[in-house]
Design a protein around this motif. Sequence first.
Motif, short mmCIF file in Angstrom:
data_model
loop_
_atom_site.label_atom_id
_atom_site.label_comp_id
_atom_site.label_asym_id
_atom_site.label_seq_id
_atom_site.Cartn_x
_atom_site.Cartn_y
_atom_site.Cartn_z
N THR A 139 45.24 18.39 53.99
CA THR A 139 46.25 19.11 54.75
C THR A 139 45.74 20.53 55.02
N SER A 140 46.40 21.23 55.91
CA SER A 140 46.00 22.60 56.24
C SER A 140 46.11 23.52 55.03
N SER A 141 47.15 23.36 54.24
CA SER A 141 47.32 24.23 53.07
C SER A 141 46.22 24.01 52.05
N LYS A 142 45.81 22.77 51.87
CA LYS A 142 44.71 22.49 50.94
C LYS A 142 43.39 23.07 51.47
N VAL A 143 43.19 23.02 52.78
CA VAL A 143 42.00 23.61 53.37
C VAL A 143 41.99 25.12 53.15
N ASP A 144 43.13 25.75 53.32
CA ASP A 144 43.22 27.20 53.14
C ASP A 144 42.91 27.57 51.69
N VAL A 182 48.33 22.25 62.98
CA VAL A 182 47.29 22.07 61.97
C VAL A 182 46.44 23.33 61.84
N VAL A 183 46.12 23.96 62.95
CA VAL A 183 45.23 25.12 62.96
C VAL A 183 45.96 26.41 62.58
N LEU A 184 47.22 26.53 62.91
CA LEU A 184 47.96 27.78 62.73
C LEU A 184 47.81 28.39 61.33
N PRO A 185 47.94 27.62 60.23
CA PRO A 185 47.83 28.25 58.90
C PRO A 185 46.43 28.74 58.56
N LEU A 186 45.42 28.37 59.36
CA LEU A 186 44.04 28.70 59.06
C LEU A 186 43.52 29.89 59.86
#
Length: 310
Positions: A9-14, A112-116
């Motif tokens: 997920t995006s949060s895990k990527v961050d 998907v991209v916004l949190p990154l």
Amino acid sequence: MRTELTDTTSSKVDRALLAARRAIGSPTMGLVLTLVVVTDEENAYDAVRAASEASREHPCRIIAVIKRTSRGPYKLRQTRLDAELRVGSDAGSGEIVLLRLHGALIEQAGPVVLPLLVPDAPVVAWWPVDAPADPARDSLGALAQRRITDAGSAADPVAALDERAAAYAPGDTDLAWTRLTPWRALLAAALDQKPLPVTGATVESEGENASAELLARWLEDRLGVAVTRVTTEGPVITRVRLETTGGEIRVDRPEGALATLILPGRPDRKVALKIRSGAELIAEELRRLDADEVYGSALRRRPLQTALSA
């Protein structure tokens, strides 16, 4: 340092990005912007490499959104996000995040991209191929201050320019325009040296060349004269002629990195006019984040003269 995440997920990527920075002893960021590269798997390697080279001049977080399409009924495709993170020596002067979107997630790229995105930093979106019809209204384009397309990669480059013109919004630009920077600078300098009224112009190039079409529109828009398009064997733009009341101003580049500038009453002069790499073009575009009003005006200029064959 490289980290791979599967079905994430995006949060895990961050969180993984923060952990990777701490692992290499660089918990803080010195990034000036986020460059979002939207592409397919076939063109991802070249696009990320060009973006990485451009980041040497503009340290940034590169987020490559790679849309993975699968065969078979849409409802049977697995919806999944896979990620690869590169920081430190593996990422040049910034950070690289490769996001591979599968299934229904392809249509949800924006959230998907916004949190990154790098906090409080400008966002630039780049479509090396397959740009949306209206970049400013695209889910990723809506996040960006600048949106870069490339009409030269389209099946019908001139039709792609017309599509861009119909949907133009401040902040849009195209690499077909960026490729013209040396040509425009040279022609403007030539007219500064010979400030004579221009009565007509001709642009000679290979057929269906987006940059040549934009150059003709720019000349028509700036000079207010009809510009004849002449199709040659190329490569790309081979000659530009400006007809003035004092004679013809001409730039010849039949091939190679050198062109000949011919001015009335002056010796011919060799000038550098090489075909630049994708990394050089992207680096130029990242130098400005404001709207390119000259591009917008030239893009929306309707042709005053039909094309001819040499």
